[in-house]
Design an enzyme around this catalytic site. Structure first.
Site, PDB file in Angstrom:
ATOM      1  N   VAL B 132      -2.728  -7.007   1.804  1.00 51.95           N
ATOM      2  CA  VAL B 132      -3.245  -7.178   0.442  1.00 51.95           C
ATOM      3  C   VAL B 132      -3.908  -5.886  -0.014  1.00 51.95           C
ATOM      4  O   VAL B 132      -4.795  -5.361   0.666  1.00 51.95           O
ATOM      5  CB  VAL B 132      -4.287  -8.324   0.371  1.00 51.95           C
ATOM      6  CG1 VAL B 132      -4.721  -8.561  -1.070  1.00 51.95           C
ATOM      7  CG2 VAL B 132      -3.736  -9.606   0.975  1.00 51.95           C
ATOM      8  N   GLU B 190      11.689  -1.048  -6.625  1.00 56.35           N
ATOM      9  CA  GLU B 190      12.883  -1.103  -5.797  1.00 56.35           C
ATOM     10  C   GLU B 190      14.111  -1.435  -6.635  1.00 56.35           C
ATOM     11  O   GLU B 190      14.007  -1.858  -7.792  1.00 56.35           O
ATOM     12  CB  GLU B 190      12.686  -2.168  -4.712  1.00 56.35           C
ATOM     13  CG  GLU B 190      11.587  -1.748  -3.730  1.00 56.35           C
ATOM     14  CD  GLU B 190      11.321  -2.811  -2.692  1.00 56.35           C
ATOM     15  OE1 GLU B 190      12.255  -3.168  -1.972  1.00 56.35           O
ATOM     16  OE2 GLU B 190      10.160  -3.266  -2.603  1.00 56.35           O
ATOM     17  N   LYS B 205      -0.156 -12.131  -2.204  1.00 55.43           N
ATOM     18  CA  LYS B 205      -1.440 -11.489  -1.893  1.00 55.43           C
ATOM     19  C   LYS B 205      -2.601 -12.370  -2.328  1.00 55.43           C
ATOM     20  O   LYS B 205      -3.610 -12.472  -1.633  1.00 55.43           O
ATOM     21  CB  LYS B 205      -1.494 -10.120  -2.569  1.00 55.43           C
ATOM     22  CG  LYS B 205      -0.466  -9.141  -1.991  1.00 55.43           C
ATOM     23  CD  LYS B 205      -0.240  -7.953  -2.919  1.00 55.43           C
ATOM     24  CE  LYS B 205       0.705  -6.924  -2.319  1.00 55.43           C
ATOM     25  NZ  LYS B 205       1.119  -5.907  -3.315  1.00 55.43           N
ATOM     26  N   GLY B 301       2.427   2.398  -0.668  1.00 63.18           N
ATOM     27  CA  GLY B 301       2.742   3.778  -0.342  1.00 63.18           C
ATOM     28  C   GLY B 301       2.583   4.039   1.136  1.00 63.18           C
ATOM     29  O   GLY B 301       1.839   3.368   1.839  1.00 63.18           O
TER      30      GLY B 301
END
Lengths: 435, 435
Positions: B132, B190, B205, B301
């Site tokens: 999360v 994506e 999340k 990331g």
């Protein structure tokens, strides 16, 4: 059923917050911890004062020793504040085999190394989350949540009083004196506001956060400190025209050497810290893995600080239950890995500057000033001359590129001695980016 | 000297981040932990792909079992992603007596209760900080730093892709499609962006964060989910005229019943979350002691997520060194204290609304619409009719006071059937304050 006994020494504002949190949230705390965290005893010299929370008379004592010596108490919460008796309470508690939780940044900034050493010798924990940034879990984030990082920079707004004053100077155009008076009337500033407005409280917090981030002992003596008492509301307004917001910033950065400084700082208006208003605190951290993150919340006050103190007590209680005192080293790094990174003195710091020159409105003045700056390797990024107000001098505003503080001081000495400059130049340091 | 062995299953982007953090920061990690945290083995089906970090060939394998069965590995990091094989890896690791660290929010949202139960039976830890809000130490803050609080509200911007798209729609006036394409071109989205733009990833999340905050099992099925694919850039601009910013918000709030919802949400432009731009994440939490705090940083990331994964592995390593596996319950509350708080369905939620009606420009239209709203107890706070564009219909914009969702749906059904209304009404929920 096992239970963890807690004693509180010092029943002021934060103490009342601790009592309220422990009583009102007892169920939630037990559901998390697995056993009750029980407030056993409160010591304070003044037991008569009106307080926002009440407890049974039998819980109260005027003698701290009644808590330190109580065999049912495993955790002593020290909220006396200051350097004298507070230190005695912590020392005696550790010597009596009690774990300690404290919010006392002044004491830890001065004597933390000694107290952590003592706790370690005795196999005990000292929790101090509440000492920096109040309710924000900053210590835990630096020490555990970011444990995989090499921390590079900390930028913190760590004093709500100073931030409130600067916010009001910026937004309402108040003078420093008027903003301070308003803060005092509202209870945001104390009758003696010295620690807050002179940057000393911020420096205490920076010394602690910096040690935890960079793996050094606490080094308060190496923090450069400048407060906000000399700030003119005029400079706040002018700097805003250049796109900057003024904050009292705590800055620590490692780049071979370690720089630690607290001073009024201009940051770009779109920086995440620029929007931190009023009595809020915020800390912007850069780690070599996490990139930049910011934590924001109330840095002081009864309940936010109470939140941090009691959360810390829960942590210490887990150490007790698991027989893992000092599970995480207080300064994040193992004791034998702490080292004295070389300090970068303020004279060696490079940063950008805002200057306001009190120059006579005569031909050639800009040329003289910029000549002196150039001689000292200070190059100019932007200049604004404010319109003539039928005064003898006109404000000449300047933003520099990065320059060395020692060069800036030499240049300003020369400039302030020019006969066309009739007042001391205002200087405010700028941090252009988070980096 | 003792050392903790780590195996990595799944060497994608985040996996490369984990490898880089473990190798580049090995010294700092050992200085904090006291012993080395050693990357022993990496398993991935594709070992040939170009990666931003290189390791000795001998460290690589295509078989996850080589890691799960390796007696020198105590912690398995699962970065396979998805629900199938990832679950097998975690189950088999636990069954083999390995502790687990994972970033897999989808899996935990679906099967976390089962996996945490299994870890508990075996006396093992599962770390999932990275699942999360990426690099932000949110789980640790909720579970430990705020442990003394009763958490009341969570407001989160938990998906950087969606936030990037909305930021570009707001700032550059792009359409949803164009902003999505730009995000894909830049690698923020994506090829199949469904999980991100439909709000599903955010819901995963929220389900995890909500369980930790409120002391319930993970209840993904009870999260109301609406994505951003239906957002018209026009509504973003109009809402900004009313002083609001549009965010895809994860909202969880307890008020006798528990509401959990993910949908496009208008928040006041001066709210701390309004300034969270681009691919950043931020979570605003309210606790009954701490008040409101916000944590901000990169939610995804290679390196930020790697930071969280490795910090978690350090935490688990401390559990191993201290023989305290599962020291803190995974969902913050002790297993036997988790309870199913009654869920408030979306139909029972009260909030404010922004409506854009596609109404014909005829006398009496506003009266008809407001009559229907009034009949359903929906009172109007502000109305703007956008000027005539020589079109048949004109946008009629409205902000309501707090109203019940079920009433709003009934009212809009009636309104959309009026013959003076020629298109479906746009609806965006508003959260006026943090509270």
């Amino acid at each position: 059923m096992q239970r963890i006994g807690v004693g509180l020494v010092g029943w002021g504002t934060v103490g009342s917050g601790v009592v309220r949190v422990m009583l009102e949230n007892a169920g939630a705390i037990e559901s998390r911890l697995g056993v009750p965290l029980e407030l056993k005893r409160i010591a304070d010299l003044d037991l008569e004062r009106e307080r926002p929370v009440s407890v049974p008379r039998s819980m109260l004592t005027t003698r701290a020793d009644d808590i330190i010596e109580d065999p049912d108490i495993q955790i002593v919460i020290e909220l006396v504040g200051g350097l004298g008796f507070a230190k005695t309470v912590i020392r005696k508690s550790l010597e009596a085999g009690k774990h300690v939780v404290t919010a006392n940044k002044a004491l830890l900034a001065h004597d933390g190394n000694e107290l952590f050493g003592l706790a370690r010798e005795r196999g005990l924990s000292i929790g101090f989350e509440a000492s920096v940034a109040g309710g924000i879990p900053l210590i835990k984030s630096l020490r555990e949540g970011l444990a995989s990082n090499r921390i590079q920079t900390i930028f913190g707004i760590l004093n709500g009083t100073a931030n409130y004053i600067l916010t009001r100077m910026s937004e309402a155009g108040l003078s420093f004196r008027d903003a301070l008076k308003e803060a005092q009337d509202l209870g945001y500033a104390e009758a003696d506001p010295t620690l807050d407005i002179e940057g000393i409280d911020t420096a205490h917090k920076l010394a602690i956060a910096s040690a935890i981030s960079f793996g050094t002992p606490i080094q308060l003596d190496h923090v450069y400190i400048e407060g906000i008492t000399g700030i003119d509301a005029l400079d706040i307004q002018y700097a805003e025209e250049f796109g900057y917001q003024l904050k009292l910033l705590a800055i620590a950065r490692i780049n071979e050497r370690l720089e630690m400084r607290v001073h009024p700082t201009l940051i770009p208006r779109n920086h995440v810290l620029a929007s931190v208003k009023g009595a809020y605190n915020a800390v912007h951290i850069e780690g070599n893995a996490v990139g930049d993150i910011m934590l924001y919340g109330m840095g002081a006050g009864m309940m936010p600080t109470g939140s941090a103190v009691v959360s810390d007590a829960i942590d210490v209680a887990r150490d007790i239950l698991n027989h893992t005192p000092g599970r995480i080293p207080p300064l994040a790094f193992q004791f034998d890995k702490l080292n004295d990174i070389k300090i970068k003195p303020i004279s060696d710091v490079s940063t950008c500057y805002y200057f306001r020159f009190a120059a006579l409105d005569r031909p050639g003045v800009l040329s003289k000033i910029s000549g002196i700056l150039g001689k000292h390797q200070i190059s100019i990024n932007a200049v604004i001359q404010k319109g003539r107000h039928a005064q003898e001098s006109v404000p000449l505003l300047m933003i520099t590129h990065e320059a060395l503080e020692s060069n800036v001081r030499k240049a300003l000495d020369e400039i302030d001695n020019l006969d066309v400059v009739i007042g001391k130049t205002s200087l405010i340091r700028i941090e252009k980016s988070a980096r």
